[in-house]
Scaffold this active site. Structure first.
Site, PDB file in Angstrom:
ATOM      1  N   TRP A  14       0.863  -1.182   0.000  1.00  0.00           N
ATOM      2  CA  TRP A  14       0.000   0.000   0.000  1.00  0.00           C
ATOM      3  C   TRP A  14       0.906   1.240   0.000  1.00  0.00           C
ATOM      4  CZ3 TRP A  14      -1.766   2.726   4.835  1.00  0.00           C
ATOM      5  CH2 TRP A  14      -2.766   3.669   4.554  1.00  0.00           C
TER       6      TRP A  14
ATOM      7  N   ASP B 280      -0.743  -5.334   9.495  1.00  0.00           N
ATOM      8  CA  ASP B 280      -1.723  -4.321   9.119  1.00  0.00           C
ATOM      9  C   ASP B 280      -2.957  -5.062   8.612  1.00  0.00           C
ATOM     10  OD1 ASP B 280      -3.187  -2.288   8.021  1.00  0.00           O
ATOM     11  OD2 ASP B 280      -1.695  -1.689   6.527  1.00  0.00           O
TER      12      ASP B 280
ATOM     13  N   ALA C  17      -6.640  -4.221   7.471  1.00  0.00           N
ATOM     14  CA  ALA C  17      -7.572  -3.132   7.176  1.00  0.00           C
ATOM     15  C   ALA C  17      -8.866  -3.628   6.535  1.00  0.00           C
ATOM     16  CB  ALA C  17      -6.895  -2.112   6.258  1.00  0.00           C
TER      17      ALA C  17
ATOM     18  N   LYS D 208     -13.249   0.218   6.720  1.00  0.00           N
ATOM     19  CA  LYS D 208     -13.807  -0.479   5.552  1.00  0.00           C
ATOM     20  C   LYS D 208     -14.942  -1.405   5.976  1.00  0.00           C
ATOM     21  CE  LYS D 208      -9.636   0.854   4.536  1.00  0.00           C
ATOM     22  NZ  LYS D 208      -9.128   1.770   3.575  1.00  0.00           N
TER      23      LYS D 208
HETATM   24  C1  LIG Z   1      -3.425  -1.886   3.641  1.00  0.00           C
HETATM   25  C2  LIG Z   1      -4.046  -0.688   4.288  1.00  0.00           C
HETATM   26  N1  LIG Z   1      -3.686  -0.371   5.529  1.00  0.00           N
HETATM   27  C3  LIG Z   1      -4.212   0.678   6.160  1.00  0.00           C
HETATM   28  C4  LIG Z   1      -5.131   1.500   5.547  1.00  0.00           C
HETATM   29  C5  LIG Z   1      -5.627   2.712   6.287  1.00  0.00           C
HETATM   30  O1  LIG Z   1      -6.935   2.651   6.661  1.00  0.00           O
HETATM   31  P1  LIG Z   1      -7.643   3.895   7.326  1.00  0.00           P
HETATM   32  O2  LIG Z   1      -8.423   4.582   6.263  1.00  0.00           O
HETATM   33  O3  LIG Z   1      -8.486   3.286   8.389  1.00  0.00           O
HETATM   34  O4  LIG Z   1      -6.591   4.780   7.910  1.00  0.00           O
HETATM   35  C6  LIG Z   1      -5.533   1.223   4.241  1.00  0.00           C
HETATM   36  C7  LIG Z   1      -6.465   2.102   3.553  1.00  0.00           C
HETATM   37  O5  LIG Z   1      -6.629   2.125   2.373  1.00  0.00           O
HETATM   38  C8  LIG Z   1      -4.971   0.086   3.596  1.00  0.00           C
HETATM   39  O6  LIG Z   1      -5.319  -0.238   2.348  1.00  0.00           O
END
Ligand SMILES: Cc1ncc(COP(=O)(O)O)c(C=O)c1O
Length: 408
Positions: A146, A227, A229, A262
């Site tokens: 990401w 991570d 999400a 999400k």
């Molecule tokens: C892999 C990953 N980690 C973390 C996040 C961050 O999420 P948040 O919007 O809750 O900060 C995202 C958001 O797109 C993501 O794709």
């Protein structure tokens, strides 16, 4: 040089020369944010936006979940104060998330959690903690990952070391290369891993691969930072947490950055949680003291609204059941669109074997730009696209255009 005594977490390095604000260099625009601007500026009514990372339903909308509306109504009726909650935010919210994320480890008092502003806030706090304990730690980051991972790691002045993760042309995980890279880690280095629904590739580790990663992390004394999400967007809440739970079972020190933005569809409300595990309850409490201090320096306390609603939903059996139904509907749509694209052409079959909102099409940047120009289809230049970025009525046209581009 990364000297913790000189490390100001929120400060940009100013070097020696005092400069006026007018001397600042422009920051290159984030390519995904720039893409949103391009989509908005395109007047063609049939344009398709598979660039932005939000779930869209069959009608092409990102609706507020019905259960969230119920929770918001209840919050409006029952909330009697907006007094400060403290750096930990809503403690009950973090408690309620424990069984969902940690499963059989929910009762482990060596694991502590706190509410954060989204998954980003949790990631930032997790890396702040690493930088505090070991400013020389290196962070092993998969390629691709990401795009916000590296900037968050760089912001706390930790060094990133890439590990190969995915071969786009083959649509396979470069697992042996990944393990070889992790084996070069030193004790205290960090392995950043995606819990499920890998962004941008959709390629998740199998259970056997997780076992191997857990073994490597343990043998090398690495600290895993997972991570997660998109829990619930892949196979279901429990299977999507397989890697997190396996790591907790095997390792004394684990950091998990969770986003609820999400799976509760509250993106802009910024709802996340950080979990930290150490070898003892006392050491975890001390670590959390550092985490609270970082949170206090950065945002003092997290925004309340979204987490308060998640708290209401998870604390009420009826609302919780309603959420599970809506979560399943989102997951089912993701997986059915995947199957539909996968069945259209053998070259797209891999999409049916992947999970979550994203996959990468085997397209060159030129082919991606041609799709934008000729077909009003917008995706990242890497070929990453959001499987559920389009409504049902747009899927056939999308598939036809992608096949045309691949034949190209
Ligand atoms: C892999 C990953 N980690 C973390 C996040 C961050 O999420 P948040 O919007 O809750 O900060 C995202 C958001 O797109 C993501 O794709």
């Amino acid at each position: 040089m990364r000297d913790s005594a000189n490390r100001g977490p929120m400060l940009t390095r100013t070097d020696t020369r005092a400069r006026a604000l007018a001397d600042l260099e422009p920051v290159p625009e984030d390519s995904l944010i720039a893409l949103i601007g391009l989509v908005n500026a395109d007047p063609r009514p049939d344009k398709i936006d598979v660039g932005v990372g939000v779930f869209r339903d069959g009608a092409g909308n990102t609706p507020i979940l019905k259960v969230m509306k119920d929770a918001e109504r209840r919050l409006l009726e029952t909330q009697d104060s907006k007094a400060y909650l403290g750096s930990a935010g809503d403690k009950r919210y973090a408690e309620l998330l424990r069984p969902i994320l940690l499963g059989e480890h929910a009762g482990d008092d060596r694991i502590a959690g706190l509410q954060t502003p989204g998954g980003c806030g949790a990631l930032r706090l997790g890396f702040e903690l690493i930088a505090t304990v070991n400013p020389r730690a290196r962070v092993f980051l998969g390629t691709p990952s990401w795009p916000n991972h590296a900037p968050i790691i760089n912001a706390v002045r930790l060094e990133c070391v890439d590990y190969p993760y995915y071969e786009t042309g083959q649509a396979t995980i470069r697992f042996e290369d990944m393990i070889a890279a992790l084996e070069s880690g030193e004790p205290g280095d960090v392995a950043l891993l995606h819990g499920c629904c890998h962004n941008p590739t959709g390629a998740d580790l199998s259970e056997d691969q997780w076992r191997e990663v857990v073994r490597t992390v343990g043998e090398r004394g690495l600290i895993p930072l997972i991570d997660i999400a998109y829990q619930g967007f892949g196979r279901g809440l429990d299977p999507d947490a397989f890697g997190v739970r396996l790591m907790l079972q095997a390792c004394d020190e684990v950091i998990v950055a969770q986003s609820c933005d999400k799976n509760f569809s509250v993106y802009r409300d910024r709802v996340g949680c950080l979990f930290v595990k150490t070898g003892s309850k006392t050491a975890t409490q001390t670590a959390m003291g550092h985490v609270f201090q970082s949170a206090r320096e950065m945002w003092s306390m997290p925004p309340d609204h979204g987490a308060a609603c998640v708290h209401i939903i998870l604390d009420d059996p009826r609302l919780r059941a309603d959420w599970l139904v809506e979560l399943k509907a989102m997951r089912d749509r993701i997986n059915s669109v995947r199957r539909r694209i996968a069945s259209a052409d053998p070259r797209l079959a891999f999409i049916g074997r992947q999970f979550g909102m994203f996959s990468m099409l085997p397209l060159s940047p030129e082919q991606v730009l041609k799709l934008r120009r000729d077909r009003a289809i917008y995706m990242a230049e890497s070929g990453r696209f959001n499987v559920v970025g389009m409504g049902d009525g747009q899927i056939d046209r999308f598939i036809a255009a992608v096949i045309e581009a691949m034949d190209g």
